[in-house]
Design a protein around this motif. Structure first.
Motif, PDB file in Angstrom:
ATOM      1  N   HIS A   1       0.823  -1.209   0.000  1.00 28.99           N
ATOM      2  CA  HIS A   1       0.000   0.000   0.000  1.00 28.99           C
ATOM      3  C   HIS A   1       0.857   1.258   0.000  1.00 28.99           C
ATOM      4  CE1 HIS A   1      -4.069   1.454   0.165  1.00 28.99           C
ATOM      5  NE2 HIS A   1      -3.789   2.286   1.135  1.00 28.99           N
ATOM      6  N   GLY A   2       2.031   1.179   0.610  1.00 30.05           N
ATOM      7  CA  GLY A   2       2.924   2.329   0.622  1.00 30.05           C
ATOM      8  C   GLY A   2       3.367   2.736  -0.768  1.00 30.05           C
ATOM      9  N   ALA A   3       3.366   1.791  -1.724  1.00 33.47           N
ATOM     10  CA  ALA A   3       3.757   2.115  -3.089  1.00 33.47           C
ATOM     11  C   ALA A   3       2.750   3.074  -3.728  1.00 33.47           C
ATOM     12  CB  ALA A   3       3.874   0.839  -3.921  1.00 33.47           C
ATOM     13  N   PHE A   4       1.462   2.843  -3.510  1.00 36.32           N
ATOM     14  CA  PHE A   4       0.449   3.752  -4.052  1.00 36.32           C
ATOM     15  C   PHE A   4       0.491   5.104  -3.344  1.00 36.32           C
ATOM     16  CE2 PHE A   4      -1.341  -0.575  -4.635  1.00 36.32           C
ATOM     17  CZ  PHE A   4      -1.296  -0.603  -6.025  1.00 36.32           C
ATOM     18  N   PHE A   5       0.799   5.080  -2.078  1.00 31.32           N
ATOM     19  CA  PHE A   5       1.018   6.319  -1.324  1.00 31.32           C
ATOM     20  C   PHE A   5       2.139   7.121  -1.982  1.00 31.32           C
ATOM     21  CE2 PHE A   5       2.569   8.865   2.195  1.00 31.32           C
ATOM     22  CZ  PHE A   5       1.437   9.208   2.905  1.00 31.32           C
ATOM     23  N   ALA A   6       3.219   6.433  -2.351  1.00 36.73           N
ATOM     24  CA  ALA A   6       4.356   7.094  -3.000  1.00 36.73           C
ATOM     25  C   ALA A   6       3.984   7.610  -4.387  1.00 36.73           C
ATOM     26  CB  ALA A   6       5.529   6.127  -3.100  1.00 36.73           C
ATOM     27  N   VAL A   7       3.177   6.853  -5.114  1.00 39.45           N
ATOM     28  CA  VAL A   7       2.757   7.289  -6.453  1.00 39.45           C
ATOM     29  C   VAL A   7       1.994   8.609  -6.372  1.00 39.45           C
ATOM     30  CG1 VAL A   7       1.173   6.744  -8.345  1.00 39.45           C
ATOM     31  CG2 VAL A   7       2.765   5.007  -7.512  1.00 39.45           C
TER      32      VAL A   7
END
Length: 355
Positions: free
Chosen positions: A91-97
């Motif tokens: 989920h942190g990847a979408f946060f980063a996106v």
């Protein structure tokens, strides 16, 4: 699937069944009272939230702003994990996106910050669909491993495109300034921006879960095979849940950039994804207050662990998670609910004795 198909799946024909009793209880007014109490609690909490930045120090206002940012991200993760039964460690990847989408728009193209929010949400939504479709054939640990891989390769990917993302040095941005008419300080303005996004996100999720789509998500979570038999398309709704979860994470990442004013790949390591999942479980899976309590947990507990032991904050953080899970297996939201139920019981008992 028709509306009646979802509502009636699993309903017994016996009029004295527990399901019938719940329907009767709702018709007699029990459910409206419960919903009314929930709305009253939300209104009191909103008033307290509006009052807080005028009484707190700037740093504490900043911390609460970040807690709300994490709560928005956890709303999306709760849709995927708590309401659809999927597992995500990325989920942190979408946060980063969402964060990098907003940062690049503001830094490279001088885009006004309000316009970055819908774009960041849409970009994360599209990416969520793109990654959600291949993941349809996976479930359980296999899905967790795929999402884990997404979180792992994101950081080196961001560092590679230095001309766009700033590489390891990241990007420094100007924070949104409060308009002159507001009379607010910068930290207060950023706080109210975060609060507005949080309130709108909660309303959107509440409306979604009360709709036919929400009932379909719960049907997929409870029994995927039974849901398919009754007409629900699990693949369609699981993909949507993945995309919606990514969308809220992207919106949270955008507001994170507004509040922080800086972005770098090292802010979105695998630790962030694991911490978000832990925060949701500690806050309470599938509950309306779980993401908010989880956001407070994600914001304050690591800082508390760092203050207790700077040499091994991870140990303190892990022990606190174990302690919370032992004392509140259903999360902090369940613990608060039981406390409220006990308090209401004591009040009613006191009134009975008084009469």
């Amino acid at each position: 699937m028709s509306d009646m198909g979802i509502r009636n799946s699993g309903m017994a024909s016996n009029p004295a069944s527990p399901t019938s009793d719940r329907v009767a209880a709702g018709a007699s007014g029990t459910r409206p009272r419960r919903i009314g109490a929930s709305w009253i609690a939300a209104a009191v909490l909103l008033v307290a939230a509006c009052w807080a930045p005028f009484e707190l120090a700037p740093f504490h206002t900043f911390q609460l702003s970040l807690a709300m940012v994490y709560a928005v991200a956890l709303l999306g993760l709760n849709l995927l994990v708590g309401h659809t039964g999927q597992i995500s460690l990325g989920h942190g990847a979408f946060f980063a996106v969402g964060a990098y989408t907003a940062a690049v728009m503001m830094d490279r193209w001088d885009t006004p910050y309000p316009l970055t929010l819908p774009v960041a949400a849409v970009v994360a939504f599209v990416l969520g669909i793109g990654l959600g479709i291949p993941a349809l054939r996976l479930r359980g640990l296999y899905l967790a491993l795929v999402t884990l891989a997404i979180a792992i390769f994101l950081v080196p990917l961001l560092k590679r495109f230095e001309s766009v993302t700033g590489g390891s040095m990241g990007l420094t941005l100007d924070k949104p300034r409060p308009p002159a008419w507001s009379g607010l300080a910068e930290d207060q303005w950023l706080y109210f921006l975060a609060l507005a996004v949080t309130v709108v996100s909660y309303l959107l999720v509440a409306g979604l879960l009360r709709s036919r789509v929400g009932r379909a998500l719960h049907a997929v979570r409870d029994n995927e095979i039974a849901a398919e038999v009754t007409g629900v398309r699990p693949a369609f709704y699981k993909t949507l849940a993945f995309a919606w979860g990514a969308m809220f994470a992207g919106a949270a990442g955008c507001v994170y950039i507004w509040v922080i004013g800086y972005v770098s790949p090292d802010s979105f390591t695998l630790t962030l994804s694991i911490t978000l999942l832990a925060g949701l479980v500690v806050g309470g899976l599938g509950g309306q207050w779980g993401p908010l309590l989880g956001g407070l947990f994600v914001m304050y507990v690591p800082s508390f662990a760092q203050d207790v032991n700077q040499a091994a904050p991870g140990v303190i953080f892990g022990l606190l998670i174990i302690a919370v899970m032992y004392l509140a297996p259903n999360g902090l939201a369940g613990l608060v609910g039981r406390a409220a139920h006990w308090l209401g019981f004591r009040v009613r008992k006191g009134r009975t004795h008084a009469h």
